[in-house]
Design a protein around this motif. Structure first.
Motif, mmCIF file in Angstrom:
data_model
loop_
_atom_site.group_PDB
_atom_site.id
_atom_site.type_symbol
_atom_site.label_atom_id
_atom_site.label_comp_id
_atom_site.label_asym_id
_atom_site.label_seq_id
_atom_site.Cartn_x
_atom_site.Cartn_y
_atom_site.Cartn_z
ATOM 1 N N MET A 87 0.848 -1.182 0.000
ATOM 2 C CA MET A 87 0.000 0.000 0.000
ATOM 3 C C MET A 87 0.889 1.239 0.000
ATOM 4 O O MET A 87 1.629 1.463 0.961
ATOM 5 C CB MET A 87 -0.897 -0.007 1.250
ATOM 6 N N PRO A 88 0.854 2.033 -1.065
ATOM 7 C CA PRO A 88 1.670 3.255 -1.080
ATOM 8 C C PRO A 88 1.182 4.235 -0.011
ATOM 9 O O PRO A 88 -0.022 4.467 0.120
ATOM 10 C CB PRO A 88 1.444 3.835 -2.476
ATOM 11 N N ALA A 89 2.113 4.793 0.750
ATOM 12 C CA ALA A 89 1.760 5.747 1.800
ATOM 13 C C ALA A 89 2.994 6.564 2.152
ATOM 14 O O ALA A 89 4.126 6.166 1.876
ATOM 15 C CB ALA A 89 1.245 5.011 3.031
ATOM 16 N N ALA A 90 2.736 7.714 2.770
ATOM 17 C CA ALA A 90 3.834 8.556 3.247
ATOM 18 C C ALA A 90 3.553 8.911 4.702
ATOM 19 O O ALA A 90 2.411 9.175 5.074
ATOM 20 C CB ALA A 90 3.925 9.830 2.415
ATOM 21 N N LYS A 91 4.594 8.911 5.490
ATOM 22 C CA LYS A 91 4.442 9.316 6.882
ATOM 23 C C LYS A 91 4.802 10.800 6.957
ATOM 24 O O LYS A 91 5.932 11.199 6.699
ATOM 25 C CB LYS A 91 5.337 8.494 7.800
ATOM 26 N N ILE A 92 3.806 11.588 7.299
ATOM 27 C CA ILE A 92 3.991 13.032 7.428
ATOM 28 C C ILE A 92 3.721 13.375 8.883
ATOM 29 O O ILE A 92 2.604 13.204 9.373
ATOM 30 C CB ILE A 92 3.047 13.795 6.475
ATOM 31 N N GLY A 93 4.769 13.789 9.564
ATOM 32 C CA GLY A 93 4.649 13.997 11.006
ATOM 33 C C GLY A 93 4.454 12.653 11.681
ATOM 34 O O GLY A 93 5.211 11.717 11.470
ATOM 35 N N ARG A 94 3.384 12.517 12.447
ATOM 36 C CA ARG A 94 3.085 11.257 13.130
ATOM 37 C C ARG A 94 2.061 10.409 12.384
ATOM 38 O O ARG A 94 1.727 9.315 12.834
ATOM 39 C CB ARG A 94 2.547 11.540 14.522
ATOM 40 N N SER A 95 1.541 10.917 11.298
ATOM 41 C CA SER A 95 0.428 10.245 10.609
ATOM 42 C C SER A 95 0.835 9.679 9.257
ATOM 43 O O SER A 95 1.655 10.264 8.548
ATOM 44 C CB SER A 95 -0.718 11.236 10.385
ATOM 45 N N TRP A 96 0.211 8.563 8.917
ATOM 46 C CA TRP A 96 0.345 8.016 7.581
ATOM 47 C C TRP A 96 -0.704 8.667 6.688
ATOM 48 O O TRP A 96 -1.853 8.834 7.098
ATOM 49 C CB TRP A 96 0.129 6.503 7.585
ATOM 50 N N VAL A 97 -0.296 9.028 5.483
ATOM 51 C CA VAL A 97 -1.206 9.634 4.512
ATOM 52 C C VAL A 97 -1.227 8.748 3.275
ATOM 53 O O VAL A 97 -0.183 8.364 2.740
ATOM 54 C CB VAL A 97 -0.760 11.064 4.135
ATOM 55 N N LEU A 98 -2.444 8.401 2.852
ATOM 56 C CA LEU A 98 -2.625 7.545 1.683
ATOM 57 C C LEU A 98 -3.537 8.256 0.688
ATOM 58 O O LEU A 98 -4.445 8.996 1.086
ATOM 59 C CB LEU A 98 -3.299 6.231 2.084
ATOM 60 N N LEU A 99 -3.303 8.036 -0.591
ATOM 61 C CA LEU A 99 -4.201 8.567 -1.605
ATOM 62 C C LEU A 99 -5.435 7.672 -1.680
ATOM 63 O O LEU A 99 -5.311 6.438 -1.751
ATOM 64 C CB LEU A 99 -3.522 8.622 -2.972
ATOM 65 N N THR A 100 -6.596 8.276 -1.677
ATOM 66 C CA THR A 100 -7.844 7.515 -1.760
ATOM 67 C C THR A 100 -7.851 6.647 -3.010
ATOM 68 O O THR A 100 -8.286 5.495 -2.973
ATOM 69 C CB THR A 100 -9.054 8.474 -1.759
ATOM 70 N N ALA A 101 -7.344 7.175 -4.111
ATOM 71 C CA ALA A 101 -7.300 6.411 -5.367
ATOM 72 C C ALA A 101 -6.457 5.142 -5.213
ATOM 73 O O ALA A 101 -6.780 4.102 -5.786
ATOM 74 C CB ALA A 101 -6.751 7.276 -6.495
ATOM 75 N N ASP A 102 -5.360 5.212 -4.436
ATOM 76 C CA ASP A 102 -4.524 4.030 -4.207
ATOM 77 C C ASP A 102 -5.255 2.981 -3.384
ATOM 78 O O ASP A 102 -5.151 1.777 -3.644
ATOM 79 C CB ASP A 102 -3.216 4.414 -3.499
ATOM 80 N N VAL A 103 -5.998 3.428 -2.378
ATOM 81 C CA VAL A 103 -6.762 2.500 -1.538
ATOM 82 C C VAL A 103 -7.817 1.793 -2.391
ATOM 83 O O VAL A 103 -7.924 0.563 -2.380
ATOM 84 C CB VAL A 103 -7.420 3.239 -0.352
ATOM 85 N N LEU A 104 -8.578 2.564 -3.151
ATOM 86 C CA LEU A 104 -9.612 1.977 -4.010
ATOM 87 C C LEU A 104 -8.999 1.099 -5.097
ATOM 88 O O LEU A 104 -9.557 0.060 -5.456
ATOM 89 C CB LEU A 104 -10.469 3.080 -4.631
ATOM 90 N N GLY A 105 -7.834 1.497 -5.607
ATOM 91 C CA GLY A 105 -7.149 0.700 -6.622
ATOM 92 C C GLY A 105 -6.730 -0.665 -6.101
ATOM 93 O O GLY A 105 -6.849 -1.676 -6.793
ATOM 94 N N LEU A 106 -6.240 -0.694 -4.858
ATOM 95 C CA LEU A 106 -5.853 -1.970 -4.253
ATOM 96 C C LEU A 106 -7.066 -2.873 -4.081
ATOM 97 O O LEU A 106 -7.013 -4.065 -4.382
ATOM 98 C CB LEU A 106 -5.160 -1.746 -2.904
ATOM 99 N N VAL A 107 -8.172 -2.304 -3.615
ATOM 100 C CA VAL A 107 -9.397 -3.080 -3.445
ATOM 101 C C VAL A 107 -9.871 -3.609 -4.797
ATOM 102 O O VAL A 107 -10.197 -4.792 -4.933
ATOM 103 C CB VAL A 107 -10.495 -2.231 -2.765
ATOM 104 N N GLU A 108 -9.886 -2.750 -5.802
ATOM 105 C CA GLU A 108 -10.328 -3.161 -7.143
ATOM 106 C C GLU A 108 -9.440 -4.276 -7.697
ATOM 107 O O GLU A 108 -9.932 -5.251 -8.269
ATOM 108 C CB GLU A 108 -10.308 -1.958 -8.083
ATOM 109 N N HIS A 109 -8.130 -4.138 -7.508
ATOM 110 C CA HIS A 109 -7.189 -5.166 -7.979
ATOM 111 C C HIS A 109 -7.455 -6.501 -7.284
ATOM 112 O O HIS A 109 -7.469 -7.554 -7.930
ATOM 113 C CB HIS A 109 -5.752 -4.710 -7.731
ATOM 114 N N GLN A 110 -7.655 -6.470 -5.978
ATOM 115 C CA GLN A 110 -7.902 -7.703 -5.235
ATOM 116 C C GLN A 110 -9.214 -8.362 -5.655
ATOM 117 O O GLN A 110 -9.291 -9.587 -5.775
ATOM 118 C CB GLN A 110 -7.909 -7.436 -3.728
ATOM 119 N N ILE A 111 -10.244 -7.558 -5.894
ATOM 120 C CA ILE A 111 -11.523 -8.106 -6.346
ATOM 121 C C ILE A 111 -11.346 -8.807 -7.691
ATOM 122 O O ILE A 111 -11.791 -9.943 -7.871
ATOM 123 C CB ILE A 111 -12.594 -7.002 -6.424
#
Length: 96
Positions: free
Chosen positions: A30-54
């Motif tokens: 899952m592509p993500a970046a840690k900015i400060g204390r939080s992980w930030v992910l692109l919504t498109a990447d999250v949905l893309g991973l789900v779509e790929h798995q389906i």
């Protein structure tokens, strides 16, 4: 929908526990970046991973199904209903 989400929001989208999202990030799945204390992910990447798995898991299920059953599923998915010849019950055909 926001362009970015945090771990909790990604977990909500994917219907999984936030720990699962963190594991996917750690594995590099899952592509993500840690900015400060939080992980930030692109919504498109999250949905893309789900779509790929389906798509991947559906294809695997179709490949592992017996041929006759697979033909019936494909007919049903394409909008037709499986109709059998009157001579044999083993040969599905599309309705006219």
């Amino acid at each position: 929908m926001n362009l970015t989400v945090g771990v909790r929001e990604a977990a909500d989208i994917m219907k999984v526990h936030p720990k699962t999202v963190l594991d996917l990030i750690a594995e590099g799945a899952m592509p993500a970046a840690k900015i400060g204390r939080s992980w930030v992910l692109l919504t498109a990447d999250v949905l893309g991973l789900v779509e790929h798995q389906i798509a991947f898991q559906t294809a695997a299920r179709l490949r592992s199904a017996p041929r006759r059953e697979r033909q019936q599923r494909l007919l049903t998915l394409s909008g037709g209903s499986p109709v059998f010849d009157s001579q044999t019950t083993a040969t599905p055909r599309r309705p006219k």
